[in-house]
Design an enzyme around this catalytic site. Structure first.
Site, short mmCIF file in Angstrom:
data_model
loop_
_atom_site.label_atom_id
_atom_site.label_comp_id
_atom_site.label_asym_id
_atom_site.label_seq_id
_atom_site.Cartn_x
_atom_site.Cartn_y
_atom_site.Cartn_z
N ASP A 129 -2.04 11.97 -4.09
CA ASP A 129 -2.08 13.41 -4.37
C ASP A 129 -2.41 13.61 -5.86
O ASP A 129 -1.70 13.10 -6.72
CB ASP A 129 -0.72 14.03 -4.05
N GLU A 159 0.86 -1.19 0.00
CA GLU A 159 0.00 0.00 0.00
C GLU A 159 0.89 1.23 0.00
O GLU A 159 1.73 1.40 0.88
CB GLU A 159 -0.93 0.03 1.21
N ASP A 185 -10.91 10.52 -5.80
CA ASP A 185 -12.13 11.32 -5.96
C ASP A 185 -11.87 12.53 -6.86
O ASP A 185 -12.70 13.44 -6.91
CB ASP A 185 -12.65 11.79 -4.59
N THR A 218 -12.99 5.77 4.01
CA THR A 218 -12.07 6.53 4.85
C THR A 218 -12.64 7.89 5.21
O THR A 218 -13.59 8.38 4.58
CB THR A 218 -10.72 6.74 4.13
#
Length: 292
Positions: free
Chosen positions: A198, A123, A234, A271
Site C-alpha cells: 500500500d 513474502e 508502481d 501480476t
C-alpha cells in the site's frame, strides 16, 4: 482496508441476577450513573474484542491472532474481512490446519521443520495469491512463507497451491512486524519479497508505509548474509522512498550496478494488479538489495 464496524447487537447486557440482588434505592445519578455506563461500555468492548479474536471458520485463521498482548502502534495495514467464496472457505477449512499459522507472537518458528528443510523466503502482502502460487510452482525447491491479513486471499492462495500440487507454501495470518520481531530466529530467512505494498499516497499517511528504516532494522537480523530484499511498486514517490531508505541502510547493498532500480527478475510474475497499473501508464520499479 478497514475493520468490520462494531455490531451493537454484540454489546454485553447488564447482568440480570446482579440487578435483582442490588440494594433498593433511587436510580443512580451523577458520578454513580456515569460509572455504571462506563462499566457497560468496557464490558461491551471486551466482548467485541473476544469475538474479533475468534477464528472466522472452525480451525481457520484468527481475526486478531496477537490479541492485546502486544503494544498498540501505527500499522502499515488495516485488517479487512470481505466476502469469502465457497471455494475459499473450503480451502481454509481443509488446508489451514496443515499449511496455515497465526502470528501470535508467542513462539519462535522452526522454519526447517515447517518447510522440510527448504530455504525460505518471506513474502509480505500477497493479495489474492496468484503470483505467490505461480512462484511456488515454478520453484518447488524454495519455501514461501506468505503473510497477509485478507481472509479471501488466504483461502485463494491455499486453494491455488493445492490445485497446483505445491507443498512449499505456508500462509501466515497477522502482523508481519510481530512475525519478524518475535517469531523468526536470527539468519533464518533466505529472502524477503514485498510486492506492491500500500503506497499510502497522502502525506499524512506516509508514516504507515512499510519500507522504513525501523522496518529494515527488524528485517536485517533474520536474513542470512547475501539474502535479497526484493521490493516492487508502481507508485513513483514510494519507489523513490524505498530506494533512498534501502540505500541509506548499512546492512543492505544495491545489486543494481548503477545504484538504481533493477529490471524485473524473471521469477517475479506479471501480476493482475501490475497489469492494471501498466494499462494506466504507471511505471513499475523493482529494487533488489542484498543483506551484507
Amino acid at each position: 482496508m478497514s475493520e468490520q464496524p462494531l455490531n451493537p447487537s454484540t454489546a454485553a447486557a447488564p447482568d440480570d441476577a446482579s440487578a435483582d440482588t442490588a440494594p433498593p434505592g433511587p436510580t443512580p445519578t451523577g458520578s454513580t450513573a456515569a460509572d455504571e455506563a462506563a462499566a457497560l461500555r468496557a464490558a461491551s468492548f471486551e466482548r467485541a474484542r473476544r469475538l474479533r479474536m475468534e477464528p472466522r471458520f472452525p480451525g481457520g485463521p484468527a481475526a486478531d491472532p496477537a490479541g492485546s498482548h502486544h503494544e498498540r502502534r501505527i500499522r502499515s495495514f488495516q485488517p479487512r474481512r470481505s466476502r469469502v467464496t465457497t471455494g475459499q472457505q473450503d480451502a481454509l477449512e481443509r488446508l489451514w490446519p496443515k499449511w496455515g499459522l497465526d502470528i501470535d507472537g508467542q513462539r519462535v518458528l522452526d522454519l526447517a521443520e515447517l518447510f522440510d528443510g527448504l530455504p525460505v523466503v518471506l513474502e509480505i502482502g500477497f493479495g489474492m495469491g496468484e503470483a505467490t502460487a505461480q512462484m511456488a510452482a515454478d520453484d518447488p525447491g524454495t519455501g514461501i512463507l506468505a503473510v497477509d491479513v485478507h481472509t479471501p486471499g488466504q483461502g485463494n492462495l491455499l486453494g491455488l497451491a493445492d490445485k497446483a500440487g505445491s507443498t512449499n507454501v505456508r500462509v501466515a495470518n497477522g502482523d508481519a512486524v510481530i512475525l519478524l520481531r518475535e517469531m523468526l530466529a536470527p539468519e533464518s530467512l533466505d529472502g524477503l519479497r514485498v510486492y506492491f505494498p500500500d503506497p499510502w499516497p497522502k502525506a499524512r499517511h506516509h508514516k504507515r508505509r512499510l519500507i522504513q528504516p525501523e522496518f529494515l532494522d527488524l528485517v536485517a537480523p533474520v536474513l542470512r548474509p547475501g539474502a535479497v530484499v526484493h521490493c516492487a511498486t508502481d507508485w513513483e514517490p514510494y519507489a523513490e522512498q524505498m530506494l533512498e531508505v534501502l540505500t541509506a541502510h548499512p546492512r543492505f547493498a544495491n545489486t543494481a550496478a548503477d545504484g538504481g532500480y533493477a529490471p524485473r527478475p524473471a521469477f517475479r510474475p506479471l501480476t493482475r494488479f501490475e497489469g492494471q497499473g501498466l494499462d494506466k501508464g504507471h511505471v513499475v520499479h523493482d529494487l533488489l538489495f542484498a543483506r551484507v
